[in-house]
Design an enzyme around this catalytic site. Sequence first.
Site, PDB file in Angstrom:
ATOM      1  N   LYS A 176       0.875  -1.187   0.000  1.00  0.00           N
ATOM      2  CA  LYS A 176       0.000   0.000   0.000  1.00  0.00           C
ATOM      3  C   LYS A 176       0.902   1.223   0.000  1.00  0.00           C
ATOM      4  O   LYS A 176       1.450   1.605   1.031  1.00  0.00           O
ATOM      5  CB  LYS A 176      -0.848  -0.031   1.268  1.00  0.00           C
ATOM      6  CG  LYS A 176      -2.218   0.591   1.196  1.00  0.00           C
ATOM      7  CD  LYS A 176      -2.278   2.009   0.717  1.00  0.00           C
ATOM      8  CE  LYS A 176      -2.317   3.028   1.815  1.00  0.00           C
ATOM      9  NZ  LYS A 176      -2.086   4.400   1.367  1.00  0.00           N
ATOM     10  N   GLU A 255       8.168   1.357  11.624  1.00  0.00           N
ATOM     11  CA  GLU A 255       9.252   2.328  11.406  1.00  0.00           C
ATOM     12  C   GLU A 255       8.588   3.691  11.421  1.00  0.00           C
ATOM     13  O   GLU A 255       7.887   4.058  10.465  1.00  0.00           O
ATOM     14  CB  GLU A 255       9.925   2.089  10.043  1.00  0.00           C
ATOM     15  CG  GLU A 255      10.545   0.713   9.869  1.00  0.00           C
ATOM     16  CD  GLU A 255      11.859   0.575  10.603  1.00  0.00           C
ATOM     17  OE1 GLU A 255      12.396   1.590  11.107  1.00  0.00           O
ATOM     18  OE2 GLU A 255      12.358  -0.558  10.692  1.00  0.00           O
ATOM     19  N   CYS A 289      12.881  10.521   7.851  1.00  0.00           N
ATOM     20  CA  CYS A 289      12.608  10.159   9.242  1.00  0.00           C
ATOM     21  C   CYS A 289      13.843  10.363  10.109  1.00  0.00           C
ATOM     22  O   CYS A 289      13.730  10.668  11.284  1.00  0.00           O
ATOM     23  CB  CYS A 289      12.125   8.717   9.324  1.00  0.00           C
ATOM     24  SG  CYS A 289      13.248   7.558   8.532  1.00  0.00           S
ATOM     25  N   GLU A 390       8.003  16.532  15.257  1.00  0.00           N
ATOM     26  CA  GLU A 390       8.642  16.206  13.977  1.00  0.00           C
ATOM     27  C   GLU A 390       8.065  17.153  12.919  1.00  0.00           C
ATOM     28  O   GLU A 390       6.856  17.158  12.687  1.00  0.00           O
ATOM     29  CB  GLU A 390       8.345  14.754  13.603  1.00  0.00           C
ATOM     30  CG  GLU A 390       9.048  14.336  12.325  1.00  0.00           C
ATOM     31  CD  GLU A 390       8.671  12.925  11.867  1.00  0.00           C
ATOM     32  OE1 GLU A 390       7.479  12.584  11.911  1.00  0.00           O
ATOM     33  OE2 GLU A 390       9.583  12.187  11.479  1.00  0.00           O
TER      34      GLU A 390
END
Length: 495
Positions: A176, A255, A289, A390
């Site tokens: 996906k 993750e 990330c 973030e």
Amino acid sequence: MTDIPSDEILVAGRWRRGAGAPFDTVDPATGRCLATVHAADTADVAEAAEAGAAAAREPAWRDLHPHQRARLLHRIADLVEEAAADLAALQTADTGKTLTETKALALSAAGTFRYTAAALETAEEAITPSRGDYVTMSVYEPIGVVGAINPWNSPVASDAQKIAPALAGGNAVLLKPAEWTPLVSLALGRLITRALAELRLPTALLSVLPGPGAVVGDALVRHPLVGRIAFTGGTTTGRAIAAVAAERIVPVSLELGGKSPTVVRADADVEQALAGVMFGVFSSSGQSCIAGSRLFVEQPLYDDFLAELTRRTAALRVGPGTDPATQVAPLVHHRHRDAVAAHVERARQEGGRIRCGGAVPEDEAHRSGAYYLPTVIDGLPPTARACQDEIFGPVLVALPFTDEDDLVRQANDTVYGLACGIWTRDHRAAWRLAHRIEAGTVWINTYKQFSASTPFGGTKDSGLGREKGRDAIRSYQRQKSLYWGTTDAPLPWAG
Ligand code: NAD
């Protein structure tokens, strides 16, 4: 890439329009629509899972020995290498990233398939020490169907990190991709389908199912035939997926996000540290990330280092990913650019000093793209939102530190634990720090370097489990123990 693929998605080896709503995917450098993709819907997911489970049971796949499955991975690697320039152009168009980066990502995907083939051929099952009249063995078997869900920031490379070990483990995969960047995953799907067909393997082993996370992703994690979930994306989404996996009692790897500290000690090689800090946070336009988005500089060096860092950051070349001179390309989407701008605005309101950047470039060349100027902010306390959240854009917050305990306290004062960079000439200090900082990966006098053979993943809210490395294949298999009796005598209990 001259021809953008058609609007078909891959459902169990068949190319066709998805049954979900059509959506546009755009080039963030221009705002131009690249393709209208017909999303998958829940019925497509169910069909892909059922056909995938059947394909995984087919003797043509199930009975292959590891070295035979490795042939498939090598063939995929060949095809990805041959198509690297096209995959790079497509990824640059869909994500905005520079061609230099997307070429490297395509080759890294090929490298992942090749490394995984080698790991598969050389993986060993264990004869465990016997504690009785039997030989004990630990063997590994396929799970069946794996659901792989990825974000938009590095498709193809993150796709390969899940598909390669999942196929190596003998499974079928439902991939996906993210809504904003489906095209390169669909192109990879074409290459893998071709490799499967060439080797006369069931093409239903792979599906690529773009569409909204809340519909397609959710259906995938809840489908009873999906026996393992591999997720990369934001922490909020990861937590929701982990709750479903817990309910279903299926393994999940996560993750997730990060806010990684980069540490510059006073004894660092300053030239090396400047280059490393800038690469660590501003490459990929900060949409990484592991971006080193919190900079800690030792007090005596702080003012000089910040001044030079600011000067060099302001000189970074911002432009389209197709221009070889570009260092900071557009962000993935105009909506994401606006979210990054809102973070900086809040930092400003929190009292942050914008040392450079902090704005959308307004000139003609940048007007229609999703650009944001590389930004350095300081003067904020470590508790400020800009030091904790973030931002996932080209935004660096800088903080001073006085001594090692102060540094460790500040660096670990975050919900995340993904990565860390340390710039120092003192290897003993680096050794101590590398152990004291809570992170899944620590780079010492380098940053953002990756190897397919080295495990990757986070701690705390940055995730659970590891990708890459030899153990990746085992994480897509079920372990089973076998006991082989070695004596002719009946078990004594019944006598
Ligand atoms: P996201 O969590 O919004 O989406 C990631 C994927 O999950 C997408 O494909 C999305 O459609 C899908 N999804 C959304 N809701 C879902 C649901 N309820 N069920 C199932 N699937 C669902 O993240 P994003 O904005 O696409 O990506 C950015 C995030 O990814 C950042 O937080 C970044 O740090 C993280 N990331 C982590 C790593 C890592 O390896 N740790 C690597 C890259 C990106």
